[in-house]
Motif scaffolding. Structure first.
Motif, mmCIF file in Angstrom:
data_model
loop_
_atom_site.group_PDB
_atom_site.id
_atom_site.type_symbol
_atom_site.label_atom_id
_atom_site.label_comp_id
_atom_site.label_asym_id
_atom_site.label_seq_id
_atom_site.Cartn_x
_atom_site.Cartn_y
_atom_site.Cartn_z
ATOM 1 N N TYR A 11 -7.029 17.538 46.215
ATOM 2 C CA TYR A 11 -7.048 17.959 47.620
ATOM 3 C C TYR A 11 -8.504 17.931 48.035
ATOM 4 O O TYR A 11 -9.258 18.834 47.676
ATOM 5 C CB TYR A 11 -6.491 19.371 47.783
ATOM 6 N N ALA A 16 -6.587 19.571 41.692
ATOM 7 C CA ALA A 16 -5.601 20.615 41.370
ATOM 8 C C ALA A 16 -4.900 20.301 40.060
ATOM 9 O O ALA A 16 -4.596 21.184 39.263
ATOM 10 C CB ALA A 16 -4.589 20.738 42.496
ATOM 11 N N PRO A 35 -2.778 30.328 34.493
ATOM 12 C CA PRO A 35 -3.250 31.373 35.404
ATOM 13 C C PRO A 35 -3.044 30.948 36.864
ATOM 14 O O PRO A 35 -2.751 29.777 37.127
ATOM 15 C CB PRO A 35 -4.753 31.469 35.100
ATOM 16 N N GLY A 37 -3.510 29.392 40.277
ATOM 17 C CA GLY A 37 -4.322 28.257 40.690
ATOM 18 C C GLY A 37 -4.475 27.182 39.626
ATOM 19 O O GLY A 37 -5.243 26.230 39.794
ATOM 20 N N ALA A 38 -3.727 27.298 38.515
ATOM 21 C CA ALA A 38 -3.875 26.323 37.416
ATOM 22 C C ALA A 38 -3.314 24.951 37.775
ATOM 23 O O ALA A 38 -3.699 23.940 37.181
ATOM 24 C CB ALA A 38 -3.186 26.844 36.161
ATOM 25 N N GLY A 39 -2.383 24.931 38.748
ATOM 26 C CA GLY A 39 -1.795 23.648 39.144
ATOM 27 C C GLY A 39 -0.307 23.544 38.852
ATOM 28 O O GLY A 39 0.270 22.453 38.954
ATOM 29 N N SER A 41 2.427 24.866 40.508
ATOM 30 C CA SER A 41 3.274 24.523 41.667
ATOM 31 C C SER A 41 3.032 23.090 42.105
ATOM 32 O O SER A 41 3.978 22.369 42.444
ATOM 33 C CB SER A 41 2.991 25.457 42.842
ATOM 34 N N TYR A 296 -9.365 33.159 39.502
ATOM 35 C CA TYR A 296 -9.605 34.383 40.283
ATOM 36 C C TYR A 296 -9.517 35.570 39.346
ATOM 37 O O TYR A 296 -8.558 35.702 38.613
ATOM 38 C CB TYR A 296 -8.535 34.550 41.365
HETATM 39 N N1 LIG Z 1 -2.292 22.004 50.016
HETATM 40 C C1 LIG Z 1 -3.400 22.329 49.352
HETATM 41 N N2 LIG Z 1 -4.625 22.098 49.875
HETATM 42 C C2 LIG Z 1 -5.745 22.410 49.213
HETATM 43 N N3 LIG Z 1 -5.774 22.959 47.976
HETATM 44 C C3 LIG Z 1 -4.587 23.226 47.408
HETATM 45 C C4 LIG Z 1 -3.338 22.926 48.054
HETATM 46 N N4 LIG Z 1 -2.327 23.293 47.222
HETATM 47 C C5 LIG Z 1 -2.917 23.801 46.122
HETATM 48 N N5 LIG Z 1 -4.269 23.754 46.221
HETATM 49 C C6 LIG Z 1 -5.232 24.190 45.215
HETATM 50 O O1 LIG Z 1 -4.901 23.546 43.997
HETATM 51 C C7 LIG Z 1 -5.019 24.437 42.899
HETATM 52 C C8 LIG Z 1 -3.689 24.529 42.173
HETATM 53 O O2 LIG Z 1 -2.764 25.246 42.977
HETATM 54 P P1 LIG Z 1 -1.259 25.543 42.534
HETATM 55 O O3 LIG Z 1 -0.608 26.287 43.654
HETATM 56 O O4 LIG Z 1 -0.609 24.297 42.068
HETATM 57 O O5 LIG Z 1 -1.490 26.517 41.291
HETATM 58 P P2 LIG Z 1 -0.424 27.428 40.530
HETATM 59 O O6 LIG Z 1 -0.689 27.226 39.078
HETATM 60 O O7 LIG Z 1 0.945 27.153 41.014
HETATM 61 O O8 LIG Z 1 -0.890 28.882 40.966
HETATM 62 P P3 LIG Z 1 -0.018 30.229 41.146
HETATM 63 O O9 LIG Z 1 0.283 30.727 39.773
HETATM 64 O O10 LIG Z 1 -0.994 31.118 41.858
HETATM 65 O O11 LIG Z 1 1.188 29.898 41.960
HETATM 66 C C9 LIG Z 1 -5.505 25.764 43.465
HETATM 67 O O12 LIG Z 1 -6.905 25.841 43.322
HETATM 68 C C10 LIG Z 1 -5.111 25.692 44.920
HETATM 69 O O13 LIG Z 1 -6.012 26.437 45.706
#
Ligand SMILES: Nc1ncnc2c1ncn2[C@@H]1O[C@H](COP(=O)(O)OP(=O)(O)OP(=O)(O)O)[C@@H](O)[C@H]1O
Length: 314
Positions: A11, A16, A35, A37-39, A41, A296
């Motif tokens: 992004y 990500a 954790p 923000g790991a990626g 989702s 975080y």
């Molecule tokens: N649409 C977007 N635009 C910009 N950055 C994004 C976007 N979606 C996710 N990110 C960034 O990508 C990284 C991974 O996000 P993601 O939501 O996949 O993490 P996660 O492992 O699912 O986190 P959580 O456990 O908090 O749900 C994060 O730093 C997030 O801020």
């Protein structure tokens, strides 16, 4: 089977998901951990074709999901923010999903019963509790009887009975030979549910192991001793134990079983008040493994468990 090859999502400047290579296999519950923000989702969204990889690819049973003709019959997914029209009843929501995916209408009542929503099937989804919404989300994921099931935080908002139900459901789906890919922040639940773990941090794979191997490698076991004769105890074990660590009121011994430790202390005439074989938890193992990649963190939070702070986990 879900297969990712060099899967990457950027992004802007932010990477990500960073070149993930993995296979999620049928017949197992695979836990997806990382954790905030790991990626996780982002990865799940790419598997489902809701986000496009910047580079690399991911396939479900050999096909990119967006190319799937009847997607709900290929992959069932519960995403954290799943959309159900609040004015629509659970039954009508599922009937609509069935109609748009060539799924027989009879399946609707079947799946409502399976997730325990029969009695509230005609209530508007907008009136549902979080737990009921989760069950409806799981019903939507399973209505197409898919061989691959992806559940993002499925136990979110569920009570103890609901959590147990999700655990048994995941086991049943895996035993039926399906590919089950589940994320959860509840480590105790994950420890009970998953056969295999995929752990990511800052978009990269930190571990991809069967649960038993992961625990053996990252959640060390040790023997806890409480005694007033610490000096003597140390002397008896030094050179035999792999590691001796001093806690506040205990000694921790790694590299020896409880029986061996007990025998050595007995032979040395050490009076022992407690001797316990301790297996670190999945949570402790996860915290130790991901400590470096936590994005975080509150200033006051201890990043890792007491175990790590005291040097027992390295
Ligand atoms: N649409 C977007 N635009 C910009 N950055 C994004 C976007 N979606 C996710 N990110 C960034 O990508 C990284 C991974 O996000 P993601 O939501 O996949 O993490 P996660 O492992 O699912 O986190 P959580 O456990 O908090 O749900 C994060 O730093 C997030 O801020």
């Amino acid at each position: 089977m879900i297969r990712a090859r060099e899967l990457t999502k950027k992004y802007g400047d932010k990477t990500a998901v960073d070149g993930l290579d993995f296979a999620v296999k049928p017949g197992l519950v695979t836990g997806f951990l990382g954790p905030n923000g790991a990626g996780k989702s982002t990865t799940m969204r790419m598997i489902l074709g809701l986000d496009r990889p910047t580079s690399g690819a991911v396939t479900v049973n050999g096909v990119p999901h967006e190319d799937s003709v009847a997607p709900l019959r290929e992959v069932g997914a519960l995403l954290e923010a799943h959309a159900v029209h609040p004015g629509r009843s659970a039954r009508n929501h599922l009937r609509w999903l069935a109609a748009t995916n060539a799924i027989p209408d009879a399946r609707v009542d079947e799946i409502l019963a399976q997730v325990g929503l029969t009695e509230v099937a005609d209530k508007r989804a907008g009136k549902f509790s979080l737990g009921m919404r989760q069950r409806l989300g799981i019903a939507s994921a399973l209505i197409g009887d898919p061989p691959v099931v992806i559940l993002d935080e499925p136990v979110n908002g569920l009570d103890s009975e609901g959590i147990r139900w999700v655990r048994h459901l995941c086991r049943q789906l895996a035993d039926e030979g399906r590919t089950v890919f589940v994320s959860s922040h509840l480590m105790t639940e994950m420890a009970l549910m998953a056969d295999h773990l995929l752990v990511i941090g800052q978009g990269r794979i930190l571990a991809d192991d069967p649960m038993t191997e992961f625990m053996a490698g990252h959640a060390p076991s040790y023997v806890r001793i409480r005694t007033r004769d610490r000096v003597q105890a140390r002397a008896a074990l030094t050179g035999v134990a792999a590691e001796l660590t001093e806690g506040d009121d205990e000694l921790r011994v790694s590299g020896l079983g409880a029986e061996a430790v007990g025998d050595l202390l007995f032979d040395a005439g050490v009076r022992v008040h407690e001797l316990t074989a301790v297996q670190s938890s999945l949570e402790e193992a996860f915290m130790a493994l991901t400590a470096e990649s936590v994005e975080y963190r509150a200033d006051t939070a201890r990043p890792t468990s007491d175990l790590v702070a005291q040097g027992a986990l390295r």
